[in-house]
Design an enzyme around this catalytic site. Sequence first.
Site, short mmCIF file in Angstrom:
data_model
loop_
_atom_site.label_atom_id
_atom_site.label_comp_id
_atom_site.label_asym_id
_atom_site.label_seq_id
_atom_site.Cartn_x
_atom_site.Cartn_y
_atom_site.Cartn_z
CD1 TRP A 52 73.75 25.12 42.80
CD2 TRP A 52 73.33 25.34 44.93
NE1 TRP A 52 74.83 25.74 43.22
CE2 TRP A 52 74.70 25.68 44.63
CE3 TRP A 52 73.09 25.38 46.36
CZ2 TRP A 52 75.44 26.37 45.79
CZ3 TRP A 52 73.93 25.58 47.18
CH2 TRP A 52 75.22 26.08 46.87
CD1 TRP B 78 76.93 29.75 45.74
CD2 TRP B 78 77.13 32.18 45.29
NE1 TRP B 78 77.82 29.86 44.65
CE2 TRP B 78 77.82 31.34 44.24
CE3 TRP B 78 76.99 33.40 45.18
CZ2 TRP B 78 78.76 32.23 43.57
CZ3 TRP B 78 77.82 34.13 44.45
CH2 TRP B 78 78.51 33.28 43.51
CD1 TRP C 221 86.65 40.78 58.04
CD2 TRP C 221 86.51 39.75 56.14
NE1 TRP C 221 86.56 39.60 58.37
CE2 TRP C 221 86.78 38.61 57.15
CE3 TRP C 221 86.57 38.87 55.00
CZ2 TRP C 221 86.73 37.33 57.14
CZ3 TRP C 221 86.75 37.60 54.72
CH2 TRP C 221 86.88 36.72 55.87
CG ASN D 104 77.62 41.29 59.19
OD1 ASN D 104 77.36 41.45 58.06
ND2 ASN D 104 78.63 40.69 59.79
CD GLU E 215 83.04 43.22 60.61
OE1 GLU E 215 82.78 43.04 59.56
OE2 GLU E 215 83.28 42.31 61.55
CD1 TRP F 62 74.99 37.59 49.42
CD2 TRP F 62 74.05 35.27 49.64
NE1 TRP F 62 73.60 37.58 49.80
CE2 TRP F 62 73.30 36.14 50.18
CE3 TRP F 62 73.91 33.92 49.91
CZ2 TRP F 62 71.88 35.93 50.55
CZ3 TRP F 62 72.73 33.50 50.33
CH2 TRP F 62 71.86 34.71 50.69
#
Length: 430
Positions: free
Chosen positions: A285, A338, A257, A320, A254, A361
């Site tokens: 969208w 998004w 990341w 999360n 993590e 996202w």
Amino acid sequence: MQQINIFWFRRDLRLEDNIGLYHAMNSGLPVLPVFIFDRNILSQLDQKSDRRVDYFHQALEYLNEELKPFGGGLKTFFDSPLEAFMQLAKNYSIHTVFYNRDYEPYAIQRDLEVTDFLKTAGIKVLSFKDQVIFEPGEILKQDQTPYTVYTPFSKRWKEALQPQHINAVKIKHGTCVKPDTNIHTLRALGFEQTDIIFEVPAINVNTLKEYEDTRNFPAKDATSHLGIALRFGTISIRKCVTAALKHSGVWLNELIWREFFMQILLHYPAVVQHSFKAKYDLIKWRNNEREFDKWCKGETGYLMVDAGMRELNATGFMHNRVRMVVASFLAKHLLIDWRWGEAYFAGLLLDYELASNNGNWQWAAGTGCDAAPYFRIFNPTEQQKKFDPDFKYISKWIGDIDTHLLKYQPIVIHEEARKRALEIYKEALK
């Protein structure tokens, strides 16, 4: 006038293992520690009761007390950074300004502007790596291009890690200059006290040892809760990585990341406004404002989505696993851009960081680098059955489940929404 050095606190609000501060305190000259409440940033915040401002304000007050044994404290400004340094250059004889580097687009521009001014004024500037183990550009592919897929980046990151990368520094001596004013109050900044309480961040070893087995279950509250501490640097990344290496390879991933998304943002700054995969900007969208409002309020009729949004609205935190579910639901079930969700999170998340928020996202929407494929669409009901089977998390945030479901009918049917999303994505990707 006595010559001094300045240490500029930014996203490193601690004395413990602070690389730039360590070098400043060992420089041989008295150090004036400075923090600038940046008008450019604070003016963009909507709520006067922003928990994040309160958090770092409390962290600064704690830091101010920690500096007293060194003979000084914090000097604060409420201004643009450039104006603040113009005042400092006028009022002090400054030899060198020390700071730790930041990698977000605004920060890079700000630091260039301030550095240009200081150098023109004959003041030396020294910057240091502190908030990451590897800076963007240190972990590259063999052809010296950046990684855009996490797994090989992570592998190379781990291969490159050496003991010196996580060695902590300790300030043992040095003298601080006593500031001529007190720290700005929250009220002076235009903000109010909130319910957040700053505590010196601590790593829970038991949480890390069980992290792999428990992290996906929101009712267990089994995450590190160190996101905000990493965001504002009230804990050292080296301390976190050292603990992760000892107790949790999953938590280490993590942390990697976080650095992966930082280097993506630096190398591909267009991701702030655009999909990493450009063709995904062609997605049509729906952007239904009524449905977006229901998503924001936690009134979609999907229990895990609604619980997550209510947790975020009430606390500034969201587990999360639940973040993935609510983000996928917005982008794929509702076909809402998004960027709308990213902006909503940015306004509320205690641990908001541009690189991670944007990266996560885009991952959820399928538009980013190394993203979940567009045809992977979380079923929020199945996610609830798997990760909150006893409805403990959901009950905490929405109260009586039957009453909630009577009041809020599902705004979309999962199978229909899934089919619609697949068609819209396929159309854009032709």
